[in-house]
Scaffold this motif. Structure first.
Motif, PDB file in Angstrom:
ATOM      1  N   THR A 119       0.818  -1.216   0.000  1.00  0.00           N
ATOM      2  CA  THR A 119       0.000   0.000   0.000  1.00  0.00           C
ATOM      3  C   THR A 119       0.853   1.268   0.000  1.00  0.00           C
ATOM      4  O   THR A 119       0.333   2.361  -0.206  1.00  0.00           O
ATOM      5  CB  THR A 119      -0.948   0.013   1.213  1.00  0.00           C
ATOM      6  OG1 THR A 119      -0.195  -0.199   2.411  1.00  0.00           O
ATOM      7  CG2 THR A 119      -2.010  -1.063   1.075  1.00  0.00           C
ATOM      8  N   PRO A 148      -7.152  -6.151   1.301  1.00  0.00           N
ATOM      9  CA  PRO A 148      -7.805  -5.109   0.506  1.00  0.00           C
ATOM     10  C   PRO A 148      -9.309  -5.036   0.705  1.00  0.00           C
ATOM     11  O   PRO A 148      -9.911  -3.986   0.441  1.00  0.00           O
ATOM     12  CB  PRO A 148      -7.463  -5.504  -0.941  1.00  0.00           C
ATOM     13  CG  PRO A 148      -7.174  -6.958  -0.879  1.00  0.00           C
ATOM     14  CD  PRO A 148      -6.544  -7.195   0.468  1.00  0.00           C
ATOM     15  N   CYS A 149      -9.925  -6.118   1.175  1.00  0.00           N
ATOM     16  CA  CYS A 149     -11.380  -6.107   1.328  1.00  0.00           C
ATOM     17  C   CYS A 149     -11.846  -5.470   2.625  1.00  0.00           C
ATOM     18  O   CYS A 149     -12.986  -4.997   2.715  1.00  0.00           O
ATOM     19  CB  CYS A 149     -11.921  -7.535   1.260  1.00  0.00           C
ATOM     20  SG  CYS A 149     -11.584  -8.383  -0.285  1.00  0.00           S
ATOM     21  N   GLY A 152      -8.697  -0.054   4.513  1.00  0.00           N
ATOM     22  CA  GLY A 152      -8.584   1.026   3.539  1.00  0.00           C
ATOM     23  C   GLY A 152      -9.326   2.237   4.047  1.00  0.00           C
ATOM     24  O   GLY A 152      -9.934   2.221   5.127  1.00  0.00           O
ATOM     25  N   TYR A 169     -14.588   0.953  -1.756  1.00  0.00           N
ATOM     26  CA  TYR A 169     -13.743  -0.216  -1.989  1.00  0.00           C
ATOM     27  C   TYR A 169     -13.473  -0.428  -3.472  1.00  0.00           C
ATOM     28  O   TYR A 169     -12.348  -0.727  -3.886  1.00  0.00           O
ATOM     29  CB  TYR A 169     -14.394  -1.466  -1.403  1.00  0.00           C
ATOM     30  CG  TYR A 169     -13.766  -2.747  -1.922  1.00  0.00           C
ATOM     31  CD1 TYR A 169     -12.542  -3.194  -1.430  1.00  0.00           C
ATOM     32  CD2 TYR A 169     -14.377  -3.486  -2.934  1.00  0.00           C
ATOM     33  CE1 TYR A 169     -11.943  -4.347  -1.925  1.00  0.00           C
ATOM     34  CE2 TYR A 169     -13.786  -4.639  -3.428  1.00  0.00           C
ATOM     35  CZ  TYR A 169     -12.578  -5.063  -2.929  1.00  0.00           C
ATOM     36  OH  TYR A 169     -11.981  -6.197  -3.427  1.00  0.00           O
ATOM     37  N   GLY A 172     -10.600   2.069  -5.955  1.00  0.00           N
ATOM     38  CA  GLY A 172      -9.145   2.036  -6.111  1.00  0.00           C
ATOM     39  C   GLY A 172      -8.635   3.463  -5.980  1.00  0.00           C
ATOM     40  O   GLY A 172      -8.954   4.335  -6.784  1.00  0.00           O
ATOM     41  N   HIS A 192      -4.685   1.757  -2.605  1.00  0.00           N
ATOM     42  CA  HIS A 192      -5.638   0.661  -2.460  1.00  0.00           C
ATOM     43  C   HIS A 192      -5.934   0.054  -3.830  1.00  0.00           C
ATOM     44  O   HIS A 192      -6.155   0.775  -4.800  1.00  0.00           O
ATOM     45  CB  HIS A 192      -6.937   1.163  -1.826  1.00  0.00           C
ATOM     46  CG  HIS A 192      -8.077   0.204  -1.973  1.00  0.00           C
ATOM     47  ND1 HIS A 192      -8.116  -1.012  -1.334  1.00  0.00           N
ATOM     48  CD2 HIS A 192      -9.224   0.279  -2.707  1.00  0.00           C
ATOM     49  CE1 HIS A 192      -9.227  -1.643  -1.660  1.00  0.00           C
ATOM     50  NE2 HIS A 192      -9.911  -0.887  -2.494  1.00  0.00           N
ATOM     51  N   TRP A 193      -5.906  -1.280  -3.874  1.00  0.00           N
ATOM     52  CA  TRP A 193      -6.352  -2.020  -5.052  1.00  0.00           C
ATOM     53  C   TRP A 193      -7.423  -3.009  -4.617  1.00  0.00           C
ATOM     54  O   TRP A 193      -7.190  -3.803  -3.696  1.00  0.00           O
ATOM     55  CB  TRP A 193      -5.196  -2.811  -5.681  1.00  0.00           C
ATOM     56  CG  TRP A 193      -4.173  -1.965  -6.347  1.00  0.00           C
ATOM     57  CD1 TRP A 193      -4.113  -1.605  -7.663  1.00  0.00           C
ATOM     58  CD2 TRP A 193      -3.046  -1.346  -5.729  1.00  0.00           C
ATOM     59  NE1 TRP A 193      -3.022  -0.804  -7.896  1.00  0.00           N
ATOM     60  CE2 TRP A 193      -2.351  -0.634  -6.725  1.00  0.00           C
ATOM     61  CE3 TRP A 193      -2.553  -1.328  -4.414  1.00  0.00           C
ATOM     62  CZ2 TRP A 193      -1.203   0.097  -6.457  1.00  0.00           C
ATOM     63  CZ3 TRP A 193      -1.416  -0.598  -4.141  1.00  0.00           C
ATOM     64  CH2 TRP A 193      -0.745   0.104  -5.159  1.00  0.00           C
ATOM     65  N   LEU A 195      -9.407  -6.454  -4.577  1.00  0.00           N
ATOM     66  CA  LEU A 195      -8.778  -7.767  -4.632  1.00  0.00           C
ATOM     67  C   LEU A 195      -8.540  -8.277  -6.052  1.00  0.00           C
ATOM     68  O   LEU A 195      -7.426  -8.743  -6.358  1.00  0.00           O
ATOM     69  CB  LEU A 195      -9.626  -8.772  -3.836  1.00  0.00           C
ATOM     70  CG  LEU A 195      -9.086 -10.208  -3.759  1.00  0.00           C
ATOM     71  CD1 LEU A 195      -7.698 -10.245  -3.135  1.00  0.00           C
ATOM     72  CD2 LEU A 195     -10.059 -11.083  -2.968  1.00  0.00           C
ATOM     73  N   LEU A 198      -5.546  -6.501  -7.573  1.00  0.00           N
ATOM     74  CA  LEU A 198      -4.289  -6.921  -6.966  1.00  0.00           C
ATOM     75  C   LEU A 198      -3.828  -8.262  -7.528  1.00  0.00           C
ATOM     76  O   LEU A 198      -2.668  -8.424  -7.940  1.00  0.00           O
ATOM     77  CB  LEU A 198      -4.458  -7.021  -5.447  1.00  0.00           C
ATOM     78  CG  LEU A 198      -3.274  -7.566  -4.645  1.00  0.00           C
ATOM     79  CD1 LEU A 198      -2.047  -6.687  -4.812  1.00  0.00           C
ATOM     80  CD2 LEU A 198      -3.647  -7.707  -3.173  1.00  0.00           C
TER      81      LEU A 198
END
Length: 231
Positions: A119, A148-149, A152, A169, A172, A192-193, A195, A198
């Motif tokens: 991150t 990532p879920c 963030g 979410y 990104g 942030h990406w 899932l 990523l």
């Protein structure tokens, strides 16, 4: 750690300004807590014992070097922050470098890790391509990062038993918004990406995913995976 957008705007690595706080306060608190997120458990389980150099991308202060040695690896590090590397120098040999332009030869490393660092890397897909380039055929890459879920700017973890997920979410983004003033995001920001993005970055780099792990409770805080450069 890698250069965030805030650091890029200032012409320096963002972690330079908080390196002493990170080493003496943040890490001290993390060590006292043990391994509640399962970071060290995931690193040991996914990387496993081995021999030869293991590059830690975004090594920071070299916090995980001793664990890599305990697994039989010879840790080496790369980080953009000179301030963080001042603390790392007694823990592992490290080079100041952009993780998206690693100063290592093609196919020269049997193992690479990125531990709680992705991150901090706004160009993480480029970093993944560099990881694939420097890995030897059959070499292993272990990613351990915030989930990532559930982590963030969109996630409020004030009450760990009832994490609140707000819109954002799927967007990104890079943000300094944080539910806590005791962490890193409010100081250096975070990328942030979602899932799928990523994981697609790993596949686009030419790596093959083969194992996964989560950690933290009651809602996972950490996501880890292992990928290999095809032999």
């Amino acid at each position: 750690m890698e250069q965030t957008r805030a650091g890029a705007a200032a012409g320096r690595a963002a972690y330079d300004g908080i390196a002493d706080w990170y080493e003496h306060e943040f890490l001290t608190a993390q060590r006292a807590a043990g391994d509640p997120l399962g970071i060290r458990t995931a690193l040991a389980g996914l990387l496993g014992p081995g021999r030869g150099p293991c590059l830690e991308v975004g090594c920071g202060t070299g916090e995980y070097a001793a664990q890599l040695r305990g697994l039989g690896w010879t840790p080496v590090g790369a980080d953009l922050s000179a301030g963080m590397l001042q603390h790392a120098r007694d823990r592992l040999p490290a080079v100041r470098a952009d993780a998206a332009r690693l100063p290592f030869r093609d196919g020269s490393l049997p193992a690479v890790t990125a531990v709680m660092a992705h991150t901090d890397m706004p160009r993480y897909p480029d970093v993944l391509r560099e990881v694939a380039r420097v890995l030897a055929p059959g070499g292993v890459f272990v990613h351990v990062g915030v989930h990532p879920c559930f982590c963030g700017g969109f996630a409020d973890r004030t009450d760990p038993a009832a994490v609140v997920i707000r819109p954002g979410y799927l967007d990104g983004h890079w943000t300094m918004e944080s539910w806590s003033s005791q962490g890193l995001r409010d100081k250096v920001g975070a990328s942030h990406w979602p899932l799928p993005e990523l994981l697609h970055g790993v596949l686009a780099a030419g790596l093959t995913l083969d194992r996964f792990a989560e950690g933290g409770s009651p809602v996972p805080t950490m996501l880890a995976f292992r990928a290999r450069r095809p032999a």
